[in-house]
Design a protein around this motif. Structure first.
Motif, mmCIF file in Angstrom:
data_model
loop_
_atom_site.group_PDB
_atom_site.id
_atom_site.type_symbol
_atom_site.label_atom_id
_atom_site.label_comp_id
_atom_site.label_asym_id
_atom_site.label_seq_id
_atom_site.Cartn_x
_atom_site.Cartn_y
_atom_site.Cartn_z
ATOM 1 N N ILE A 35 0.853 -1.180 0.000
ATOM 2 C CA ILE A 35 0.000 0.000 0.000
ATOM 3 C C ILE A 35 0.896 1.239 0.000
ATOM 4 O O ILE A 35 2.040 1.179 0.453
ATOM 5 C CB ILE A 35 -0.966 0.010 1.206
ATOM 6 N N PRO A 36 0.404 2.365 -0.516
ATOM 7 C CA PRO A 36 1.211 3.582 -0.482
ATOM 8 C C PRO A 36 1.454 4.025 0.953
ATOM 9 O O PRO A 36 0.596 3.854 1.822
ATOM 10 C CB PRO A 36 0.336 4.620 -1.207
ATOM 11 N N GLY A 37 2.621 4.600 1.187
ATOM 12 C CA GLY A 37 2.935 5.107 2.514
ATOM 13 C C GLY A 37 4.413 5.363 2.668
ATOM 14 O O GLY A 37 5.192 5.203 1.730
ATOM 15 N N GLY A 38 4.788 5.766 3.863
ATOM 16 C CA GLY A 38 6.194 6.042 4.133
ATOM 17 C C GLY A 38 6.380 6.701 5.483
ATOM 18 O O GLY A 38 5.463 6.739 6.310
ATOM 19 N N ALA A 49 1.047 13.206 6.701
ATOM 20 C CA ALA A 49 2.085 12.343 6.138
ATOM 21 C C ALA A 49 1.490 11.312 5.191
ATOM 22 O O ALA A 49 2.018 11.067 4.096
ATOM 23 C CB ALA A 49 2.868 11.648 7.254
ATOM 24 N N ALA A 50 0.376 10.697 5.592
ATOM 25 C CA ALA A 50 -0.251 9.671 4.752
ATOM 26 C C ALA A 50 -0.707 10.255 3.418
ATOM 27 O O ALA A 50 -0.457 9.673 2.359
ATOM 28 C CB ALA A 50 -1.427 9.033 5.490
ATOM 29 N N LEU A 51 -1.354 11.409 3.462
ATOM 30 C CA LEU A 51 -1.844 12.019 2.217
ATOM 31 C C LEU A 51 -0.701 12.535 1.354
ATOM 32 O O LEU A 51 -0.761 12.446 0.123
ATOM 33 C CB LEU A 51 -2.843 13.132 2.537
ATOM 34 N N ARG A 52 0.376 13.040 1.973
ATOM 35 C CA ARG A 52 1.557 13.469 1.214
ATOM 36 C C ARG A 52 2.192 12.278 0.506
ATOM 37 O O ARG A 52 2.497 12.342 -0.689
ATOM 38 C CB ARG A 52 2.581 14.143 2.138
ATOM 39 N N GLU A 53 2.408 11.200 1.246
ATOM 40 C CA GLU A 53 3.017 10.007 0.642
ATOM 41 C C GLU A 53 2.154 9.484 -0.510
ATOM 42 O O GLU A 53 2.679 9.085 -1.548
ATOM 43 C CB GLU A 53 3.223 8.913 1.696
ATOM 44 N N LEU A 54 0.846 9.494 -0.327
ATOM 45 C CA LEU A 54 -0.061 9.043 -1.380
ATOM 46 C C LEU A 54 0.115 9.882 -2.642
ATOM 47 O O LEU A 54 0.252 9.336 -3.740
ATOM 48 C CB LEU A 54 -1.508 9.116 -0.889
ATOM 49 N N ARG A 55 0.121 11.205 -2.491
ATOM 50 C CA ARG A 55 0.306 12.093 -3.655
ATOM 51 C C ARG A 55 1.654 11.867 -4.314
ATOM 52 O O ARG A 55 1.754 11.787 -5.536
ATOM 53 C CB ARG A 55 0.178 13.562 -3.234
ATOM 54 N N GLU A 56 2.723 11.781 -3.490
ATOM 55 C CA GLU A 56 4.074 11.625 -4.036
ATOM 56 C C GLU A 56 4.244 10.306 -4.786
ATOM 57 O O GLU A 56 4.907 10.266 -5.821
ATOM 58 C CB GLU A 56 5.114 11.706 -2.916
#
Length: 135
Positions: A35-38, A49-56
């Motif tokens: 899943i997207p994340g970081g 952080a979750a929404l930033r990682e998703l966009r990136e």
């Protein structure tokens, strides 16, 4: 002295009955689907952080619907504390970016087969279970 635990976030993003996955570009688990994340950066909330990682990683915009669970992983790769959230797709088509080799939506059953890490599979299953529960 060992490194301190790292805080990270992940998102199980739903578009109808499909789940968004990325194929990881970097270690650990390079080349594996997840899943997207970081990692959470200093000064960021977990949601930010979750929404930033998703966009990136994918170019997708989503709305967080709730916490799935907090998981821990202590391996040779380090000690990670991971807050995974369920989210609803809002806009965008998956495009691999940043730390992702590929990004795509998959039917839930196929997504569950593609991920190779039990913790990620557990997060997918818990998120799906909450979607089918009646209030």
């Amino acid at each position: 002295m060992k490194d301190l635990p790292r805080i990270s976030v992940g998102l199980v993003v739903w578009r109808a009955d499909e789940v968004l996955l990325i194929r990881r570009a970097n270690p650990p688990y390079q080349g594996c689907w997840s899943i997207p994340g970081g990692k959470v950066e200093f000064g960021e909330t977990l949601h930010e952080a979750a929404l930033r990682e998703l966009r990136e990683e994918t170019g997708i915009e989503a709305a967080i619907e709730g916490l799935i669970d907090v998981f821990e992983s202590i391996t040779e790769h380090g000690h990670y504390v991971m807050a995974d959230y369920s989210a609803r797709w809002r806009s965008g088509e998956p495009q691999a970016g940043d730390d992702a080799l590929e990004a795509a939506f998959f039917p839930f059953a196929k997504a569950s087969e593609k991920v190779s890490w039990d913790i990620t599979r557990t997060a997918l299953q818990q998120s799906a279970g909450r979607r089918t529960q009646k209030p």
